[in-house]
Design a protein around this motif. Structure first.
Motif, short mmCIF file in Angstrom:
data_model
loop_
_atom_site.label_atom_id
_atom_site.label_comp_id
_atom_site.label_asym_id
_atom_site.label_seq_id
_atom_site.Cartn_x
_atom_site.Cartn_y
_atom_site.Cartn_z
N UNK A 192 -3.69 -9.40 -5.01
CA UNK A 192 -3.71 -8.69 -3.73
C UNK A 192 -2.77 -7.49 -3.77
N UNK A 193 -3.31 -6.32 -3.38
CA UNK A 193 -2.50 -5.11 -3.38
C UNK A 193 -3.37 -3.87 -3.43
N UNK A 194 -2.74 -2.69 -3.32
CA UNK A 194 -3.44 -1.41 -3.40
C UNK A 194 -2.93 -0.66 -4.62
N UNK A 195 -3.82 -0.45 -5.58
CA UNK A 195 -3.47 0.11 -6.88
C UNK A 195 -3.96 1.56 -6.94
N UNK A 196 -3.03 2.48 -6.92
CA UNK A 196 -3.37 3.90 -6.88
C UNK A 196 -4.04 4.36 -8.17
N UNK A 244 0.80 -1.22 0.00
CA UNK A 244 0.00 0.00 0.00
C UNK A 244 0.83 1.26 0.00
N UNK A 245 2.13 1.15 -0.15
CA UNK A 245 3.01 2.32 -0.09
C UNK A 245 3.20 2.98 -1.45
N UNK A 246 2.87 2.28 -2.52
CA UNK A 246 3.12 2.81 -3.86
C UNK A 246 2.13 3.91 -4.23
N UNK A 247 2.63 4.96 -4.86
CA UNK A 247 1.78 6.03 -5.39
C UNK A 247 1.76 6.01 -6.92
N UNK A 248 2.24 4.95 -7.50
CA UNK A 248 2.28 4.82 -8.96
C UNK A 248 0.85 4.81 -9.51
N UNK A 249 0.56 5.71 -10.45
CA UNK A 249 -0.80 5.85 -10.99
C UNK A 249 -1.09 4.70 -11.95
N UNK A 250 -2.04 3.86 -11.57
CA UNK A 250 -2.38 2.69 -12.39
C UNK A 250 -3.48 2.98 -13.40
N UNK A 251 -4.08 4.17 -13.36
CA UNK A 251 -5.16 4.48 -14.30
C UNK A 251 -4.69 4.39 -15.75
N UNK A 306 -7.53 -3.68 -3.98
CA UNK A 306 -8.10 -2.35 -3.75
C UNK A 306 -7.62 -1.38 -4.81
N UNK A 307 -8.57 -0.66 -5.42
CA UNK A 307 -8.22 0.50 -6.24
C UNK A 307 -8.24 1.70 -5.30
N UNK A 308 -7.07 2.30 -5.09
CA UNK A 308 -6.89 3.33 -4.07
C UNK A 308 -6.98 4.70 -4.73
#
Length: 512
Positions: free
Chosen positions: A134-138, A94-101, A161-163
């Motif tokens: 599993x992960x948080x995708x910014x 959950x630490x990544x701020x990489x934009x996955x859009x 999670x899409x964050x």
């Protein structure tokens, strides 16, 4: 895949051999078929009804096979295969701020070439399934999906999670020029969660979608300081939501905007879903609000069904006095609203007004609990007299007021009113049939008339909710009668002639 196909074939084996099963024997010309001849000598074939049924079965087999093959041919893409390896550890924690859009958009564009058009009836192809391990995708920029046949799927709402950061949100379809009606959009086992400083609203915006489905999806707002809605439906047809959890909205959990003129009907179904308002930051915050998206739009023919759904208000600041609603029809809607809202099972909890429908809509509740928890709630209330309500075996508990709305109302089954501080029921245009606990609608009792007396007073065992309006009794002697006085607690009957001996008469009184 081979098992699925063989199962379909075995289940419909009578229709597999087209020549033998449909036409009989080894050829078309059989004694079971009827022929007719036209003047030019051409021969036409009429298939008997039993053969037509077999033909229909065969058609169903072909369609089923086509659906199975199409589903299995859809490409599944693991999103991590398209994200730099240096970011993957941060996504897991959950630490990544990489934009996955942009990554998601690129995958869609790679596998689906055609952009959705404005129609709501054309077939669509199952284009691509994007898998989120599993992960948080910014999502920090807007993710806009305007192509048919996209599926987003994860490993569960607590895992994938899409964050949504900043103003980031997800938009599907486009209800402005050029109109793009997205068909076949599906989401499974995925969460959409924002940060405590996010501003994107609505978080998931279904702007123009059809034939789409959400299963086991969680949408959570974590910013209590600004007005944010969880989800919006605008142009839509044939949508199904199972185990949808809209949580923490400070504006509305779900906005249902009116459809465009060409969308002449719609079916929307929610099953085992939750709508939970957080600290209300907007005027008239609602779990579900129906409103008008534009001055030229209206609700034409909408079937809106909810099964075992829970709508509630749990403010973070503990203030239950705010003007909150469970289901509300906004005043911006035009007068002609053709909406049929059906709720079976489930509950409303803690809203200031649980249901407000000041329009000519039809609303039916089956076995629904209206629970106020002594927070000053009203179950159903508004001032106009256009709505039509039916309540089948519902419960009204710990409320400030029960059903205070106007309009036509029906009470059926076993209905309970318990611990209602104020008015339990508005009696305008009321029909009631069943057993009612906590509210008196009908009573019957025997009253004694003394010999020589021309009046008799009956005191009811329980006070009526309003003054009775219907009475039935038949004196056992020759006389005429009239009602001298009536209240919620007693009735006095006046007779033209007195009985010569003491007698009893049976009296029925009704407030409906």
């Amino acid at each position: 895949m081979p098992f699925a196909i063989s199962t379909l074939l075995v289940a419909n084996q009578q229709a597999v051999d087209l020549k033998t099963s449909i036409f009989g024997g080894s050829g078309i010309a059989t004694s079971n078929n009827v022929y007719s001849h036209k003047k030019d000598g051409r021969q036409t074939l009429t298939i008997p009804p039993q053969r037509k049924n077999m033909l229909k079965q065969f058609t169903v087999v072909l369609l089923s096979l086509a659906l199975v093959i199409a589903f299995c041919n859809a490409t599944t893409v693991n999103i991590l295969d398209n994200i730099p390896s240096s970011e993957q550890a941060g996504i897991l924690t959950g630490a990544s701020t990489y934009d996955c859009a942009p990554v998601i958009t690129n995958i869609i564009n790679t596998y689906i070439s055609t952009t959705s058009d404005s129609t709501n009836s054309q077939p669509y192809n199952i284009g691509v399934r994007i898998f989120f391990p599993k992960g948080m995708y910014t999502i920090s920029s807007n993710l806009t999906i305007v192509k048919d046949g996209v599926t987003l799927m994860g490993e569960g709402t607590q895992s994938s999670v899409l964050y949504l950061r900043g103003a980031g949100k997800v938009k599907v379809g486009n209800n402005a020029s050029p109109m793009q009606n997205v068909k076949g959009f599906k989401v499974f086992d995925l969460a959409f969660v924002n940060t405590g400083s996010s501003t994107g609203s609505p978080m998931v915006d279904l702007d123009l979608v059809s034939i789409s489905q959400f299963e086991r999806v969680y949408v959570k707002n974590n910013n209590p300081n600004v007005a944010i809605s969880n989800m919006r439906l605008n142009g839509y047809q044939w949508l199904k939501f199972d185990n949808l959890n809209l949580n923490g909205a400070t504006e509305h959990n779900l906005i249902v905007d009116s459809m465009d003129a060409e969308n002449w009907n719609a079916f929307v179904h929610f099953d085992t879903s939750m709508f939970t308002l957080g600290t209300a930051k907007a005027t008239q915050s609602s779990n579900i609000v129906f409103r008008n998206a534009g001055s030229d739009n209206t609700f034409n023919a909408v079937a809106f069904q909810m099964s075992n759904c829970h709508l509630s208000y749990y403010p973070g600041d503990g203030d239950y006095t705010k003007d909150t609603y469970g289901i509300r029809f906004d005043s911006s809607l035009p007068g002609a609203v053709n909406v049929n809202l059906l709720m079976t099972g489930g509950a409303f909890e803690n809203q200031k007004t649980m249901v407000s429908v000041p329009k000519a809509a039809t609303v039916d509740f089956y076995s629904v609990l209206f629970l106020g928890n002594l927070h000053g709630s009203t179950a159903v209330g508004y001032d106009e007299y256009k709505g039509r309500f039916s309540f089948y075996s519902c419960r009204f508990v710990n409320l400030d007021a029960g059903i205070t709305a106007g309009g036509a109302k029906n009470l059926f089954g076993s209905t309970i009113f318990y611990n209602i501080a104020g008015s339990k029921l508005n009696f305008n245009a009321l029909s009631a049939d069943g057993t009612f606990i906590g509210i008196v609608l009908k009573q019957s009792k025997t009253v004694s008339v003394a010999a020589g007396s021309t009046t008799a007073t009956l005191t009811f065992d329980s006070a009526f909710e309003r003054v009775p309006i219907k009475f039935s009794f038949t004196p056992t002697w020759s006389t005429y009668w009239s009602i001298q006085s009536v209240s919620t607690t007693a009735i006095t009957i006046k007779f033209g002639t007195a009985p010569t001996v003491a007698t009893n008469i049976y009296v029925e009184a009704s407030a409906v």
